[in-house]
Design an enzyme around this catalytic site. Structure first.
Site, PDB file in Angstrom:
ATOM      1  N   ASP A   1       0.902  -0.986   0.108  1.00 26.92           N
ATOM      2  CA  ASP A   1       0.002   0.057   0.118  1.00 26.92           C
ATOM      3  C   ASP A   1       0.812   1.278   0.100  1.00 26.92           C
ATOM      4  O   ASP A   1       2.187   1.290   0.393  1.00 26.92           O
ATOM      5  CB  ASP A   1      -0.945  -0.117   1.125  1.00 26.92           C
ATOM      6  CG  ASP A   1      -0.429  -0.544   2.513  1.00 26.92           C
ATOM      7  OD1 ASP A   1       1.018  -0.342   2.459  1.00 26.92           O
ATOM      8  OD2 ASP A   1      -0.893  -0.582   3.555  1.00 26.92           O
TER       9      ASP A   1
ATOM     10  N   GLU B   1      -9.560  -1.862   5.146  1.00 24.01           N
ATOM     11  CA  GLU B   1     -10.529  -1.445   6.661  1.00 24.01           C
ATOM     12  C   GLU B   1     -11.536  -2.219   6.710  1.00 24.01           C
ATOM     13  O   GLU B   1     -11.977  -2.855   5.620  1.00 24.01           O
ATOM     14  CB  GLU B   1     -10.742   0.160   6.495  1.00 24.01           C
ATOM     15  CG  GLU B   1      -9.398   1.071   6.412  1.00 24.01           C
ATOM     16  CD  GLU B   1      -8.840   1.397   7.784  1.00 24.01           C
ATOM     17  OE1 GLU B   1      -8.556   0.471   8.571  1.00 24.01           O
ATOM     18  OE2 GLU B   1      -8.363   2.343   7.898  1.00 24.01           O
TER      19      GLU B   1
ATOM     20  N   HIS C   1      -7.044  -4.656  10.292  1.00 21.34           N
ATOM     21  CA  HIS C   1      -6.886  -4.309   8.898  1.00 21.34           C
ATOM     22  C   HIS C   1      -5.433  -4.845   8.266  1.00 21.34           C
ATOM     23  O   HIS C   1      -4.554  -5.144   9.103  1.00 21.34           O
ATOM     24  CB  HIS C   1      -6.930  -2.899   8.333  1.00 21.34           C
ATOM     25  CG  HIS C   1      -5.986  -2.048   8.985  1.00 21.34           C
ATOM     26  ND1 HIS C   1      -5.988  -0.485   9.284  1.00 21.34           N
ATOM     27  CD2 HIS C   1      -4.566  -2.010   8.665  1.00 21.34           C
ATOM     28  CE1 HIS C   1      -4.875  -0.077   9.587  1.00 21.34           C
ATOM     29  NE2 HIS C   1      -3.773  -1.103   9.236  1.00 21.34           N
TER      30      HIS C   1
ATOM     31  N   ASN D   1      -7.347  -2.667  14.402  1.00 16.81           N
ATOM     32  CA  ASN D   1      -8.737  -2.840  13.988  1.00 16.81           C
ATOM     33  C   ASN D   1      -8.658  -4.155  13.132  1.00 16.81           C
ATOM     34  O   ASN D   1      -9.715  -4.346  12.470  1.00 16.81           O
ATOM     35  CB  ASN D   1      -9.455  -1.810  13.288  1.00 16.81           C
ATOM     36  CG  ASN D   1      -8.647  -1.353  12.104  1.00 16.81           C
ATOM     37  OD1 ASN D   1      -7.904  -1.792  11.480  1.00 16.81           O
ATOM     38  ND2 ASN D   1      -9.364  -0.237  11.555  1.00 16.81           N
TER      39      ASN D   1
END
Ligand code: GLP
Length: 247
Positions: free
Chosen positions: A66, A142, A137, A135
């Site tokens: 990313d 996400e 990811h 979280n």
């Protein structure tokens, strides 16, 4: 999914890479690489092994997972700069074999489509290394990211912006969007290795191993993959009932 608990996940991961590269019979080995605090130790070990002539990157093609949107690759916060500093500047990889999404591309959607296409043309990813967000990811997928998603532009959640603000002067400076490999891109890899260190990742690992496979916890979608290993330290594994080994 297989669980390895290691006192030094970065070393364990680098050892696995060394073995895979030694075993590789293909002309080109396709490697997906992460950024973040977690893989820094892995990169230090890879660089050390490279200096000792134990790892050779001459036939390795890399794709980073990313990149932030709108951040120049020379900017210190760019994942491009991170990779240069932690790995690429210190190994024998051919410059033309390094791929990182261009967050400054005029047409970000076209950039993502071309990136996905390049991965496909390379024959897919042989080995995917990733970290995990608090979280759950993976890369910048996400919670709620579709299981069939490909490389695309995504909005970052407020949680991620706050967690990643430690690399910027303040949360307001963190880009709101990023380019990321999709969940399908990741699940198409032949082997997936996720590194997780520290108590802050314990809840995500609990969801990965002991919860349902749901896009609310992207890491739990890796349950669908046949060849995934999570390498965790004791803190990251602290909420798990799962014992190390195959489950
Ligand atoms: C970022 C990256 C992820 C990385 C995550 C965790 O959001 N996009 O690829 O896994 O951070 O980073 P850290 O290892 O610093 O906890």
């Amino acid at each position: 999914m297989k669980l390895i608990i290691s006192q030094n996940p970065g070393l364990t991961a680098a050892e696995i890479l060394k073995t895979r590269l030694q075993e590789n019979k293909k002309k080109t080995f396709v490697l997906a690489l992460p950024t973040g605090g977690t893989p820094v130790e892995m990169y230090k070990n890879i660089v050390r092994m490279h200096k000792n002539k134990k790892i050779d990157f001459s036939n390795v093609l890399t794709f980073n997972l990313d990149e932030y949107a709108g951040v120049d690759k020379c900017c210190p916060q760019a994942y491009c700069s991170f990779m240069e500093e932690n790995l690429f500047g210190q190994i024998d990889i051919k410059r033309e074999n390094i791929n990182i999404p261009n967050g400054m591309a005029k047409d970000l959607n076209a950039e993502c489509a071309a990136y996905e296409d390049k991965i496909k043309k390379a024959g897919g990813i042989d080995l995917f290394f990733g970290g995990v967000g608090e979280n759950g990811h993976i890369a910048f997928n996400e919670p709620g990211s579709p299981v069939d998603s490909l490389t695309r532009v995504v909005d970052l959640t407020e949680d991620t912006i706050n967690v990643n603000s430690r690399f910027f002067s303040c949360a307001a400076d963190v880009p709101k969007q990023a380019l990321t490999m999709g969940v399908k891109t990741i699940l198409s890899s032949r082997e997936i290795i996720i590194l997780a260190t520290g108590k802050k990742k314990a809840e995500a690992l609990k969801a990965a191993f002991e919860g349902p496979s749901t896009s609310e916890w992207i890491i739990s979608l890796l349950q669908k993959h046949q060849n995934t290993t999570v390498i965790a330290d004791a803190d990251a594994a602290s909420l798990l009932k799962t014992k190390p080994g195959n489950i």
